[in-house]
Write a protein that holds these residues in place. Structure first.
Motif, PDB file in Angstrom:
ATOM      1  N   ALA A  82      82.031   6.814 -30.921  1.00 29.45           N
ATOM      2  CA  ALA A  82      82.707   6.125 -32.022  1.00 29.45           C
ATOM      3  C   ALA A  82      82.363   4.638 -32.032  1.00 29.45           C
ATOM      4  N   ARG A  86      78.787   4.181 -33.306  1.00 24.55           N
ATOM      5  CA  ARG A  86      78.656   4.433 -34.745  1.00 24.55           C
ATOM      6  C   ARG A  86      79.314   3.334 -35.574  1.00 24.55           C
ATOM      7  N   LEU A  87      80.429   2.816 -35.074  1.00 25.07           N
ATOM      8  CA  LEU A  87      81.103   1.752 -35.816  1.00 25.07           C
ATOM      9  C   LEU A  87      80.225   0.512 -35.868  1.00 25.07           C
ATOM     10  N   GLU A 141      86.220   1.550 -42.217  1.00 21.68           N
ATOM     11  CA  GLU A 141      85.052   1.995 -41.444  1.00 21.68           C
ATOM     12  C   GLU A 141      85.423   2.832 -40.230  1.00 21.68           C
ATOM     13  N   VAL A 158      84.090   6.773 -39.325  1.00 20.67           N
ATOM     14  CA  VAL A 158      83.488   7.190 -38.059  1.00 20.67           C
ATOM     15  C   VAL A 158      84.227   8.400 -37.486  1.00 20.67           C
TER      16      VAL A 158
END
Length: 280
Positions: free
Chosen positions: A172, A175-176, A194, A198
């Protein structure tokens, strides 16, 4: 276990604290309709968890009951900062009554659960997030505050806390960062939805067996009210409305707003919403 997040969302002059989690409990099977975010019996805070439900659920219920029976806590006269200390004491006091330990064992096993207390402090006029975790060195629960990201441009801030398994948390975070970089927001601006995006994608992909079910979502506003927000799941077109992790039955209505997981910036008004029919 879990992948949960709590972050400060800022859109224009409006700020709100968003708490989200998956809805899966695991233990020889997957049960994908479980609350991991608890609205407390005061309007300005919620308690979420990650870990073993054997440890988490009893302590969460004791936390809820302790607030409900203590007027300063339930009326919000006890500020969120002080509530945090109260809950740590409740957790540690409750664990004193564990008995029947295996022969030769002097203290109970360490609890395999952590908690996130999120809310609005009227004393500080600010949103606050703490992780309540067990510290073996003191044989008790303690806390650590969520901190804002460093290296941000002036006038912007990013505050986020995670709870769950190491692998999905690592995924996570990566990806963030990638998502913010793609949108030119890594060092500027503030969080919008956002983190939700994710979490949504990680659940849909199904690569992490400990997370699953629908995204459950609660928002806390600056007027010190916490509201569970429905989520169309797995999508607005094909899914049903899920609230706090549970898909609603065909005769249930949600009195709150509902979001499209693929366009999470906007909440649909609750008026007139009917859930899809669930086949029995």
């Amino acid at each position: 276990m879990t992948l949960g997040m709590a972050w400060l969302r800022t859109v224009g002059n409006i700020r709100e604290l968003v708490i989200a989690s998956d809805s899966r409990l695991s233990g020889g099977q997957h049960w994908d309709a479980n609350p991991k975010i608890m609205l407390l019996p005061r309007t300005d805070a919620v308690l979420s968890f990650a870990g073993n439900t054997w440890d988490a659920y009893p302590l969460m219920l004791q936390a809820y009951n302790s607030i409900k029976m203590h007027l300063p806590a339930s009326s919000r006269a006890m500020d969120l900062e002080d509530l945090k200390g109260h809950l740590v004491r409740v957790f540690n006091h409750s664990r004193k009554f564990i008995s029947g330990l295996p022969q030769g064992q002097k203290i109970p096993d360490d609890p395999e659960a952590i908690f996130v207390l999120s809310g609005f402090s009227w004393k500080n006029k600010a949103f606050k997030v703490w992780t309540l975790h067990y510290d073996r060195s003191i044989q008790g629960f303690t806390f650590r505050p969520a901190k804002e990201w460093g290296g941000q441009a002036g006038g912007t801030s990013k505050l986020i806390a995670y709870a769950g398994d190491n692998e999905p948390i690592t995924a996570a975070k990566e990806r963030l960062i990638s998502l913010l970089r793609d949108r030119g927001k890594l060092n500027t601006g503030s969080f919008n939805m956002e983190p939700f995006e994710v979490l949504r994608d990680l659940i849909r992909e199904g690569r992490h067996p400990t997370i699953g079910g629908s995204v459950q979502l609660v928002k806390i506003y600056e007027h010190a009210n916490a509201v569970p927000v429905g989520v169309y799941w797995p999508s607005k077109g094909a899914g049903i409305i899920s609230v706090l992790g549970r898909p609603l039955m065909n005769y249930e209505r949600t009195p709150w707003g509902v979001i499209d997981p693929d366009a999470p910036d906007r909440a649909y008004p609750a008026h007139g919403l009917d859930n899809h029919v669930i086949d029995e």
